[in-house]
Design an enzyme around this catalytic site. Structure first.
Site, PDB file in Angstrom:
ATOM      1  N   THR A 345       0.697  -1.228  -0.182  1.00  0.00           N
ATOM      2  CA  THR A 345      -0.103  -0.032   0.038  1.00  0.00           C
ATOM      3  C   THR A 345       0.815   0.966  -0.054  1.00  0.00           C
ATOM      4  O   THR A 345       1.792   1.244   0.692  1.00  0.00           O
ATOM      5  CB  THR A 345      -0.819   0.029   1.241  1.00  0.00           C
ATOM      6  OG1 THR A 345      -1.971   1.246   1.174  1.00  0.00           O
ATOM      7  CG2 THR A 345      -0.038  -0.131   2.532  1.00  0.00           C
ATOM      8  N   HIS A 397       2.774 -12.033  13.750  1.00  0.00           N
ATOM      9  CA  HIS A 397       3.971 -12.378  15.082  1.00  0.00           C
ATOM     10  C   HIS A 397       3.712 -13.792  15.135  1.00  0.00           C
ATOM     11  O   HIS A 397       4.440 -14.568  15.664  1.00  0.00           O
ATOM     12  CB  HIS A 397       3.930 -11.615  16.040  1.00  0.00           C
ATOM     13  CG  HIS A 397       5.126 -11.323  16.764  1.00  0.00           C
ATOM     14  ND1 HIS A 397       6.410 -12.458  16.569  1.00  0.00           N
ATOM     15  CD2 HIS A 397       5.766 -10.481  17.682  1.00  0.00           C
ATOM     16  CE1 HIS A 397       7.175 -11.973  17.369  1.00  0.00           C
ATOM     17  NE2 HIS A 397       6.904 -10.820  18.134  1.00  0.00           N
TER      18      HIS A 397
END
Length: 424
Positions: A345, A397
């Protein structure tokens, strides 16, 4: 004999759609394959054609309404004659007479004025097919100022050509309709304790984005790694490509960044993977489909450049140009928006610096680009001005650790700082 047309299956997993525009009127005789409705579903705008010809006996939906697959949208008299049920026939005749009166009234100078503003000073957005919008852009015309002669005030190709030549259209509907719920008139004012409020129905695209973002933040352990990259040499390479292939290929910074991302993902497959918590498995994908976030009038869409690792810089440039064209004309298919493995983006396009982008589920990473700026930096003990771009990598994560993200970014930024690596 009357026949019901129901919302068809629009793709895997699609159960509902929002009606953006009704393209027909009761009492109108339509032909096979004529557009009936424009709907939004899963971030894509789709025009639904009629599978058969006939007389429109009854329209069961309105603009802004959400319908499920299988719901009845319109009832047609299949033979196109007035042999439908008596009540439907009389209703169709009354509507047809009213429509004729509206068309006659539209030939007066007063009715040739541009569409009126919506409450609150907002304009209606003219209803028109993507090809018509493209023609208006090419001719330098503001589509919203052109009176439409098509069904429901829809602007046709002839209307655009007439506007360019200064001639008024032959006819138009009595009132314009909004082509997108984004521009629809606001709902009735409501007053709460602290002051007046307005309630506006969410578009299907905005609902889809909201659901996708909530799914992402509620199921992914987001962490963002932030860094900067010296893109001075990359910009020099881009200008060289631009001069060499002027008029043949459009080489932008994003083209080179996509190439660098695809190259880096080959060496760091964990960021091109997925995760199945129920099975306790990491899903490594042996293909690289890079999604590029595009800001459109309807909302954010993320079309994919498929097999980006196998494409040359020129092929990526052509694929990106095709995406830009589809974005301008709102011609994305649902398939264009699926199957991504990594997203990019560009907040720098609107002046942003750093951001913490939300991962596009079920992917596990997304790269945000900031605005490149001339910046004083130290090189070999000297302060020099270089072009520096901020970057932010959000990653899951659950599947990757901070050290892996740092190594990924180190290699990626190395490709951008020394772009000759992209040619190897």
């Amino acid at each position: 004999m009357p026949r019901e047309f129901r919302l068809p299956d629009l793709g895997e997993g699609i159960i509902e759609a929002q009606v953006v525009q009704v393209l027909i009127k009761e009492g109108e005789t339509i032909s096979e394959d004529q557009g009936l409705f424009e709907v939004e579903t899963d971030k894509a705008a789709v025009e639904i054609p009629s599978p058969f010809a006939g007389l429109v006996a009854k329209i069961h939906v309105t603009a802004g309404q959400t319908v499920n697959v299988g719901d009845v949208m319109v009832t047609l008299d299949g033979d196109g004659q007035t042999g439908a049920a008596p009540a439907a026939t009389e209703q169709a005749r009354a509507v047809s007479t009213s429509a004729s009166a509206s068309v006659s009234a539209s030939t007066s100078p007063a009715s040739a004025a541009p569409p009126a503003a919506a409450p609150g000073g907002k304009r209606y957005i003219a209803a028109a097919a993507p090809a018509v919008r493209k023609l208006a852009r090419e001719l330098g015309l503001d589509l919203d100022t052109i009176a439409g002669s098509g069904p429901g005030g829809r602007v046709t190709k002839a209307d655009v050509e007439s506007a360019k030549s200064g001639q008024p259209p032959t006819a138009r509907a009595a009132a314009p309709l909004a082509s997108s719920a984004l521009a629809a008139p606001v709902g009735a004012a409501d007053t709460e304790k602290w002051g007046p409020v307005r309630r506006v129905k969410m578009t299907q695209i905005r609902k889809t984005i909201a659901q996708q973002m909530m799914r992402s933040v509620s199921s992914i352990a987001h962490v963002t790694h932030i860094d900067t990259v010296d893109v001075t040499e990359m910009e020099a390479l881009r200008r060289q490509y631009k001069e060499t292939y002027e008029g043949q290929h459009r080489i932008t910074a994003m083209v080179l960044i996509i190439k660098a991302v695809a190259k880096t993902l080959l060496n760091h497959p964990i960021f091109n993977a997925g995760i199945d918590m129920d099975a306790g498995e990491i899903i490594y994908k042996d293909y690289i489909n890079v999604g590029v976030a595009v800001d459109t009038e309807r909302g954010l869409v993320v079309p994919k450049i498929r097999n980006a690792d196998r494409l040359s810089i020129l092929q990526i440039a052509d694929a990106l140009a095709a995406i830009a064209e589809k974005a301008r004309d709102a011609q994305f298919s649902i398939e264009d928006l699926r199957g991504g493995t990594f997203s990019i983006t560009n907040v720098g396009a609107v002046g942003g610096t750093f951001s913490t982008p939300i991962i596009n589920y079920p992917e596990v990473a997304i790269l945000a680009l900031g605005q490149s700026r001339p910046t004083p930096v130290v090189r070999e003990g000297q302060i020099v001005v270089r072009t520096v771009m901020p970057v932010s990598l959000s990653f899951d994560h659950r599947i990757a650790d901070g050290a892996q993200a740092a190594r990924f970014c180190h290699e990626l930024l190395g490709c951008l700082e020394t772009p000759v690596k992209l040619l190897i």
